[in-house]
Design an enzyme around this catalytic site. Structure first.
Site, PDB file in Angstrom:
ATOM      1  N   ASN A 277       0.847  -1.193   0.000  1.00  0.00           N
ATOM      2  CA  ASN A 277       0.000   0.000   0.000  1.00  0.00           C
ATOM      3  C   ASN A 277       0.887   1.249   0.000  1.00  0.00           C
ATOM      4  O   ASN A 277       1.707   1.420   0.899  1.00  0.00           O
ATOM      5  CB  ASN A 277      -0.883   0.017   1.246  1.00  0.00           C
ATOM      6  CG  ASN A 277      -1.496  -1.339   1.540  1.00  0.00           C
ATOM      7  OD1 ASN A 277      -2.193  -1.907   0.722  1.00  0.00           O
ATOM      8  ND2 ASN A 277      -1.200  -1.865   2.720  1.00  0.00           N
ATOM      9  N   GLU A 308       8.627  -4.788  -1.086  1.00  0.00           N
ATOM     10  CA  GLU A 308       7.462  -3.886  -1.034  1.00  0.00           C
ATOM     11  C   GLU A 308       7.827  -2.487  -1.505  1.00  0.00           C
ATOM     12  O   GLU A 308       7.020  -1.810  -2.151  1.00  0.00           O
ATOM     13  CB  GLU A 308       6.884  -3.847   0.377  1.00  0.00           C
ATOM     14  CG  GLU A 308       6.461  -5.198   0.935  1.00  0.00           C
ATOM     15  CD  GLU A 308       5.551  -5.984   0.010  1.00  0.00           C
ATOM     16  OE1 GLU A 308       4.680  -5.364  -0.634  1.00  0.00           O
ATOM     17  OE2 GLU A 308       5.706  -7.213  -0.062  1.00  0.00           O
ATOM     18  N   HIS A 311       7.739  -2.101  -5.156  1.00  0.00           N
ATOM     19  CA  HIS A 311       6.367  -1.986  -5.646  1.00  0.00           C
ATOM     20  C   HIS A 311       5.892  -0.538  -5.733  1.00  0.00           C
ATOM     21  O   HIS A 311       4.929  -0.256  -6.459  1.00  0.00           O
ATOM     22  CB  HIS A 311       5.411  -2.737  -4.708  1.00  0.00           C
ATOM     23  CG  HIS A 311       5.244  -4.183  -5.024  1.00  0.00           C
ATOM     24  ND1 HIS A 311       4.989  -4.655  -6.290  1.00  0.00           N
ATOM     25  CD2 HIS A 311       5.255  -5.281  -4.213  1.00  0.00           C
ATOM     26  CE1 HIS A 311       4.857  -5.967  -6.251  1.00  0.00           C
ATOM     27  NE2 HIS A 311       5.019  -6.376  -5.008  1.00  0.00           N
TER      28      HIS A 311
END
Length: 866
Positions: A277, A308, A311
């Site tokens: 996120n 992450e 990403h």
């Protein structure tokens, strides 16, 4: 309208019709605390306003929402009857205008399965913690939306929460008049929005960098966990790796981090490793270590942090259009995790871990009947959920590593830089990436993509050595074999593909001191069925030929007879840790392929694992040895093999350097294979303090590791486990206790565990996982035998009634793999034959488990002939 699933065609039709301008989402989670009001699930209020355009005024479409009830729906100022337009998962939108505003007021349910807005009550202090997890399509459990990755939009969140809570979201938040207001995000997909709320322990730091244009980039950093874990939280190390990663990616990507702040939340009962996120990455809290762990655990955490972070560019800034191209983010993040780990942190041997651990995941997945190309055919959301697998992640990353060798590192990175700038805040397909790589490398990427991205299966590479009369190499060739075909539910592409491989071939000889060392190396492009390595002609005869030395390509390494004999005699003499890891991996593949008896692999572990310097490789060897014992050795030899492993593990434990991580690894392995009364007595004595091994600190986590075999063999009863929980009355302690309780060797215990998981949905996702882990004990095959038939009778109902995450846990975790007989194989085949119309995702899980069982039986036949 259809149920909770969403097909690719429906998503394409909706994306062609609609464009989303923005979301305003208001959540009221004050209901998370206190007594539950009324019957049914505990709920929270969710009010969503969506502004969107329709390029065919008058057309109809739908919004997504999974909620127990909807209070009100209005479209363009007109109130709609929720009973008429909401069917439990979709909201019908008719007669759309060119510009539209949809307002949905709903009561959404808190989750206990880790999907949607998960609510956790800490048993240690009664505090309540919330977090969201959505991928691929669970944000619709929290707010109304268009749940597909290519309908991006800016989001504004506001959250009402209990007075003593803090709330985080993707943007920076401020509290006014009891409401948390969050800054509008950049255009992002629904599945990477996030809310975390509760009395979390929060630590802050900051990252600064002067960009090439002279401007200063400042990124506020935060890290949070439950209050009960605060004393164990080494946030300084998390921030260290975070800053090293931000430096690395800014050095290589030439695109400043675009999402403002960078919070990292370690949350309870998390189904995944982590989720990217933007501005608020979530991690499973097991990455906060309550006891002593090896460096492999710290390396794994660092890798996940960097994965992450990658990403933020690959996946968040530029997102795949549909889940077919999931690899566009996951393969890149997996590759970049290892690439940055080695290039920016203290974990400079990260490629060894990648070769040994990540690729083992890929090799297994790529030999299942459900294997698929890296660019997969994802028909719907259930397909998407199952494709977060070893092919999409680890095989894709392995192929990208091969691509870097093929086009060169700078061409690869320049392609990434152009990709970000060209498609920022947009959505892409495979062709968009290939286009920039063709520009930067000058190579035809189409042929490479067809071979590597659009075909399934793993090739095997075997050396052929011909010596001349003087004992020198006359010819060395590499023989390439296609992947074995397997029966598949899917119309899978053919798996007889011979691919182009850029490989290094290493020649090794024993030195006068007995070391096995490389004395020659050549790189070659392997094409077709047989490739001669001309550069190595004339070299002295090797004791070992290692194809794919340095791990440049993705393949199964095979050995000629001389090389295999050398390894069986002197594997521990290999001085290079990466070469050693590659040989171990190859030997494990030979074992799984029923080409090497499992008892021979166990013998290699017993003779050479004690000399392994890389702790991550050692722990992988322990896992493989245990798997060989449980699944691949002939049943008649199982007791002998188990005794040999336990004796060997105890000897290595006593010989290991006191207080070392190798000592800890051997202690855990010894506990996992202990079964003899003397071994169980030793574990009991170590727990009670009547036995001691110099330097071994039996901390709380190690105590639970010792208690599980004691429970499984009837030494530790319910009273002992209750006393241990009183000693460790935490969320982690509760999970351990539940696992140990389910491990006890009693028919009544097994019946209760089965009922709790299969017949009831009262347990949270974490306790379902713990119960399944305890239920399935390899020492209790006869006790578990009645559950084989029950499994096949129950799984279709479980799949229909439970969430997909719990369904996956049950179908995978309770498959009767320990009933390793042709009869169980026949039962699986009978279920598949009788349930041709079952959901494809469910059939895939059963088919995969059935294939693992068939592989185990072939391995047992091979071992019985030894």
């Amino acid at each position: 309208m259809p149920g909770e699933n969403l097909s690719r065609e429906e998503a394409r039709e909706r994306a062609a019709l609609l464009s989303v301008d923005g979301y305003e989402v208001s959540l009221d989670v004050r209901s998370a605390v206190g007594d539950q009001q009324g019957e049914g699930p505990r709920t929270f209020r969710s009010v969503t306003t969506i502004r969107f355009r329709c390029n065919e005024p008058g057309a109809s479409s739908f919004a997504d929402l999974i909620a127990p009830s909807v209070t009100a729906v209005s479209l363009n100022g007109k109130d709609l009857d929720p009973g008429e337009v909401f069917d439990g998962s979709r909201i019908l939108l008719e007669d759309l205008a060119a510009d539209n505003e949809l307002v949905v007021d709903a009561q959404c349910a808190y989750s206990r399965t880790g999907e949607g807005l998960h609510r956790f009550v800490d048993p240690e202090d009664g505090e309540v913690y919330l977090y969201t997890q959505y991928e691929p399509a669970d944000s619709r459990r929290v707010f109304a939306n268009f749940e597909q990755p290519d309908l991006k939009a800016p989001f504004r969140f506001e959250v009402r929460a209990p007075e003593d809570w803090t709330v985080w979201s993707n943007g920076v938040g401020e509290r006014h008049d009891g409401v948390w207001w969050f800054a509008e995000t950049k255009p992002i997909s629904t599945y990477i929005t996030c809310v975390v709320a509760g009395p979390y322990h929060y630590v802050t730091d900051s990252y600064e960098r002067v960009l090439e244009d002279g401007t200063r980039l400042e990124i506020p950093l935060g890290a949070l966990c439950r209050k009960g874990l605060a004393k164990h939280f080494d946030a300084d190390d998390v921030f260290l790796v975070t800053k090293q990663g931000l430096d690395f990616f800014h050095d290589h990507f030439d695109y400043p981090y675009p999402f403002g702040k960078y919070d990292q939340a370690f949350v309870p009962e998390y189904n995944l490793g982590a989720m990217e996120n933007p501005g608020l990455v979530t991690f499973r809290e097991e990455y906060i270590f309550r006891g002593k762990v090896t460096q492999a655990s710290y390396e794994a955490r660092a890798n996940v942090i960097l994965h992450e972070m990658a990403h933020m560019w690959f996946g968040d800034l530029v997102t795949m259009e549909w889940w077919d191209d999931l690899w566009l983010k996951e393969s890149f993040a997996d590759f970049m995790g290892a690439f940055s780990l080695v290039g920016a942190t203290r974990f400079t041997d990260g490629w060894i871990t990648f070769a040994n651990r990540r690729k083992a995941w890929a090799y297994r997945a790529d030999q299942l009947p459900s294997t698929h190309p890296i660019t997969a055919d994802i028909r719907d959301l259930q397909d998407a959920k199952l494709n977060f697998d070893g092919i999409t992640y680890a095989k894709g990353a392995s192929v990208l590593k091969q691509l870097v060798a093929y086009v060169g590192q700078e061409a690869f990175l320049e392609g990434a830089r152009r990709y970000f700038k060209r498609h920022a805040y947009g959505n892409t397909r495979l062709g968009d990436l290939l286009a920039v790589l063709e520009e930067t490398s000058g190579r035809d990427m189409g042929a490479w993509a067809r071979s590597w991205l659009q075909t399934a299966g793993v090739n095997a590479l075997t050396p052929q050595v011909v010596l001349d009369a003087e004992g020198r190499i006359q010819e060395l060739a590499v023989v390439q074999e296609a992947a074995e075909s397997a029966v598949s539910d899917h119309a899978a592409p053919p798996r007889d593909e011979l691919r182009p491989h850029r490989v290094a071939v290493g020649l090794y000889q024993r030195s006068a001191a007995g070391a096995l060392e490389r004395y020659a190396r050549a790189e070659v492009d392997v094409e077709g069925a047989r490739t001669v390595v001309a550069e190595l002609a004339g070299q002295d005869a090797p004791d070992l030929v290692l194809v794919n030395d340095d791990d440049l390509t993705y393949c199964k390494i095979r050995f000629d007879e001389t090389s295999l004999a050398t390894l069986r005699a002197d594997l521990g003499a290999l001085t290079d840790p990466l070469a050693r890891a590659l040989c171990w991996s190859a030997l494990w593949n030979l074992t799984r392929d029923a080409l090497l008896p499992a008892r021979a692999f166990i013998d290699l572990v017993l003779r050479f694992a004690g000399r392994e310097t890389d702790i991550g490789v050692l722990q992988m060897l322990h896992a493989w040895a245990q798997s060989a014992l449980v699944h691949y050795v002939a049943p008649a030899w199982r007791e002998t093999g188990g005794r040999a492993l336990a004796e060997g593990a105890l000897a290595e434990l006593r010989q290991a350097e006191p207080g070392s991580e190798h000592q800890l690894a051997w202690a855990r392995f010894f506990a996992s294979v202990a079964s003899a009364p003397a071994d169980l007595d030793l574990l009991k004595g170590l727990l009670e303090g009547t036995e001691e091994i110099d330097g071994l600190d039996v901390d709380q986590e190690l105590r639970w590791a010792f208690l599980e075999p004691l429970a499984a063999h009837g030494v530790a009863d319910e009273t002992v486990l209750a006393e241990e929980l009183a000693r460790d009355d935490t969320a982690s302690g509760k999970r351990h206790q539940v696992r140990c309780l389910a491990a006890r060797p009693s028919a009544a215990v097994k019946a209760q565990a089965w009922a709790q998981v299969v017949e009831s949905d009262a347990l949270s996702n974490a306790l379902v996982e713990a119960t399944i882990a305890g239920f399935d004990q390899s020492s209790q095959r006869e006790l578990l035998a009645p559950y084989a038939q029950k499994y096949f009778a129950a799984i279709e109902r479980v799949w229909a009634e439970r969430s997909i995450q719990i369904g996956m846990d049950v179908v995978r975790g309770l498959f009767p793999a320990l009933q390793d007989s042709p009869e169980t194989l026949a039962a699986a085949d009978a279920w598949l034959a009788a349930h041709d119309g079952a959901p494809p995702a469910l059939r895939r899980l059963v088919l995969e488990a059935r294939d693992d069982l068939a592989r185990a039986l072939r391995g047992q036949e091979c071992d019985a002939r030894a």
